[in-house]
Scaffold this active site. Structure first.
Site, PDB file in Angstrom:
ATOM      1  N   LYS A 144       0.823  -1.204   0.000  1.00  0.00           N
ATOM      2  CA  LYS A 144       0.000   0.000   0.000  1.00  0.00           C
ATOM      3  C   LYS A 144       0.864   1.265   0.000  1.00  0.00           C
ATOM      4  O   LYS A 144       1.952   1.289   0.583  1.00  0.00           O
ATOM      5  CB  LYS A 144      -0.984  -0.021   1.177  1.00  0.00           C
ATOM      6  CG  LYS A 144      -0.360   0.005   2.537  1.00  0.00           C
ATOM      7  CD  LYS A 144      -1.374  -0.353   3.616  1.00  0.00           C
ATOM      8  CE  LYS A 144      -2.473   0.676   3.772  1.00  0.00           C
ATOM      9  NZ  LYS A 144      -3.349   0.389   4.941  1.00  0.00           N
ATOM     10  N   SER A 219      -8.228   0.700   4.925  1.00  0.00           N
ATOM     11  CA  SER A 219      -7.441   1.538   4.042  1.00  0.00           C
ATOM     12  C   SER A 219      -6.622   0.775   3.018  1.00  0.00           C
ATOM     13  O   SER A 219      -6.091   1.358   2.085  1.00  0.00           O
ATOM     14  CB  SER A 219      -6.493   2.394   4.888  1.00  0.00           C
ATOM     15  OG  SER A 219      -5.615   1.576   5.636  1.00  0.00           O
ATOM     16  N   SER A 243      -8.239  -2.389   8.636  1.00  0.00           N
ATOM     17  CA  SER A 243      -7.742  -1.917   7.346  1.00  0.00           C
ATOM     18  C   SER A 243      -7.236  -3.003   6.415  1.00  0.00           C
ATOM     19  O   SER A 243      -7.138  -2.784   5.211  1.00  0.00           O
ATOM     20  CB  SER A 243      -6.629  -0.884   7.556  1.00  0.00           C
ATOM     21  OG  SER A 243      -7.107   0.230   8.257  1.00  0.00           O
TER      22      SER A 243
END
Length: 543
Positions: A144, A219, A243
């Protein structure tokens, strides 16, 4: 006289219980109606009948587990260059639809794959030695954008950091590279990671590979989207409030949040990795359950003696037969802030419960703990103990963002931020604080109750979310629904997200499996068993 008084008291209590039940079901009806209206209105903007489809894979090995790919590369059944090149081509093929990958190092990755192949041609190490020393040699992975990958974008979705590149790898990225894996790219995140939909003003919105009108969560939303679409065999996510697990649920893959405190946070957004109390974890996001344990194991910060000792307790190399595991489940946690659990999620839980009850010869036990009624509230309190001021983080630690100014800018369309950070600023500034004593006592009580029930041989099956992936922007109307993931960050226990196939609408469904601290091997063992029984990941395309 006393009997008459006792009877009146009992009748009074029965009446109160009846009216409480009546009120609860009335409020439940209102919430269901509210959710329906939200979906109905948003459906005029995002029409399920007009979604874009992603194509099937051209190479069957793109569907393989990371463990399988690593074995094939070690045995020279396939070259690392072939594998890396195929995943790069797959990313190029699907990313124009998904918007999951936001930066890449494709040329460097191909050269590194060539170097792996050259090394394998010349090494005297045996296949077993290679597996031990470099368990993922030549296998690509994605990461990420808010976790540092040297040379790749490192903006966290903040406009003030547009164009910033990481100058070194985060510890977890370095761990993967040390295991022989090859970094391909950085994937999209919401601003500063704190939202349940992956969108920011630099890179835009990431969409769900099963249905592009639907959210991917956050996320680690870009990670889940590209892994599910077979653009990467290994995704590295982080998890402070679901997340990793949230996007995995919405995108139909596995993920694992380890026992808290065993993985370095250095290089995750602004974190430096200093010893401190935090709910943040990192974990793998993969298509196959067999990848969970070996990938989790390489992420541990074993340079620290305390962590090294704790990591040995986890027994990640051990697979436990489900017959030796006690099963408990929660069907409806009853947090009043969160939407009721849908029939689809309940059906997935029931399917698993029926299977494990038959396999073990013991019925799974349904439990209801009062602490689960406060999932979001408890998480909200412990977020205040993370040692970071959100208004400063939002200002890139160079200024403190003023909520009144930014809200005014938002009203006239001039804010540099998306709306979720503004909501967070409003919550931090104006909403009543959670009473500290109550929150800490409630947390300890819930930890103790769960520990007593599960022990070291039990797991808890728990809803991941009230319902499957919603239409884009619906999280604004259900801002607390991530609480069912977040409560396990509060409890600091291991939890695995398990996919259980697709619903009638073609959307992934599943649930979480939690255990007590240091019993990660139990939740992963259950994930493997359920995958074997029900199939696990289902590709988001027709073959």
């Amino acid at each position: 006289m006393s009997e008459s008084k006792s009877r009146k008291e009992k009748n009074g209590m029965s009446a109160k219980k009846f009216f409480r039940s009546l009120l609860f079901h009335f409020l439940l009806f209102l919430r269901i109606a509210y959710d329906w209206v939200v979906d109905f209105i948003i459906s005029f903007i995002y029409d399920d009948s007009k979604v874009k489809k992603i194509p099937p894979v051209k190479e069957s090995f793109l569907l393989d587990s990371a463990v399988t790919l690593a074995a094939k590369i070690r045995k020279k059944e396939i070259s690392s260059e072939e594998v890396v090149s195929a995943f790069i081509e797959r990313i190029k093929e699907v990313n124009n639809v998904l918007n999951a990958v936001v930066d890449n190092r494709f040329e460097e990755a191909i050269q590194e794959a060539k170097d792996v192949d050259a090394f394998l041609r010349s090494t005297s190490l045996s296949v077993d030695q290679l597996e031990k020393e470099k368990p993922f040699l030549g296998v690509p992975f994605s990461n990420k954008e808010s976790t540092a990958g040297k040379g790749l974008s490192f903006s966290f979705g903040l406009n003030s950091r547009r164009g910033v590149k990481a100058t070194e790898d985060a510890d977890i990225v370095a761990k993967c590279k040390n295991a022989g894996a090859i970094l391909l790219c950085a994937t999209n995140v919401p601003e500063l990671n704190l939202w349940t939909e992956t969108r920011n003003n630099i890179y835009g919105m990431t969409v769900n590979p099963y249905n592009t009108s639907r959210i991917v969560g956050g996320s680690s939303g870009g990670e889940a989207s590209i892994v599910s679409a077979c653009g990467s065999p290994i995704g590295l996510g982080t998890d402070i409030g679901g997340s990793c697990r949230m996007p995995a649920f919405y995108c139909g893959i596995f993920s694992h949040k380890p026992t808290t405190g065993l993985i370095s946070t250095k290089g995750m957004t602004f974190r430096k990795g200093e010893p401190d109390r935090t709910m943040v974890c990192a974990g793998p996001m993969v298509k196959h359950a067999e990848d969970l344990a070996p990938l989790t194991k390489i992420l541990f910060h074993t340079e620290t003696e305390e962590v090294a000792a704790a990591a040995k307790r986890l027994q990640l190399d051990k697979t436990v037969d489900v017959k030796d595991i006690k099963f408990y489940y929660v069907e409806e946690p009853l947090d009043p802030r969160i939407s009721p659990v849908s029939s689809e999620v309940k059906a997935a839980i029931k399917k698993a419960i029926d299977y494990v009850s038959e396999a073990t010869g013991r019925p799974a036990v349904k439990i209801q703990l009062s602490g689960f009624r406060h999932c979001f509230t408890l998480w909200r309190y412990w977020m205040t103990k993370e040692g970071e001021r959100f208004a400063s983080l939002l200002g890139n630690n160079e200024r403190v963002v003023d909520v009144r100014t930014e809200f005014a800018k938002t009203l006239i369309g001039k804010s540099e931020f998306t709306f979720p950070p503004i909501m967070k600023l409003i919550d931090d500034t104006y909403m009543p604080k959670v009473p500290a004593q109550w929150a800490e006592e409630a947390t300890e009580k819930l930890k103790a109750e769960l520990s007593e029930i599960l022990g070291d041989d039990g797991v808890l099956i728990f809803p991941s979310a009230p319902h499957t992936a919603g239409l884009h922007y619906t999280p604004f109307f259900r801002p607390y629904n991530f609480g069912y993931w977040a409560i396990f960050n509060v409890l600091e226990v291991p939890v695995t997200q398990v996919p259980m196939g697709l619903t009638a609408k073609g959307l992934p469904v599943g649930f979480q499996v939690a255990a007590t601290k240091f019993n990660d091997h139990l939740t992963i063992s259950v994930a493997k068993a359920l995958e074997q029984q029900f199939g696990g990941y289902v590709p988001p395309f027709s073959s």
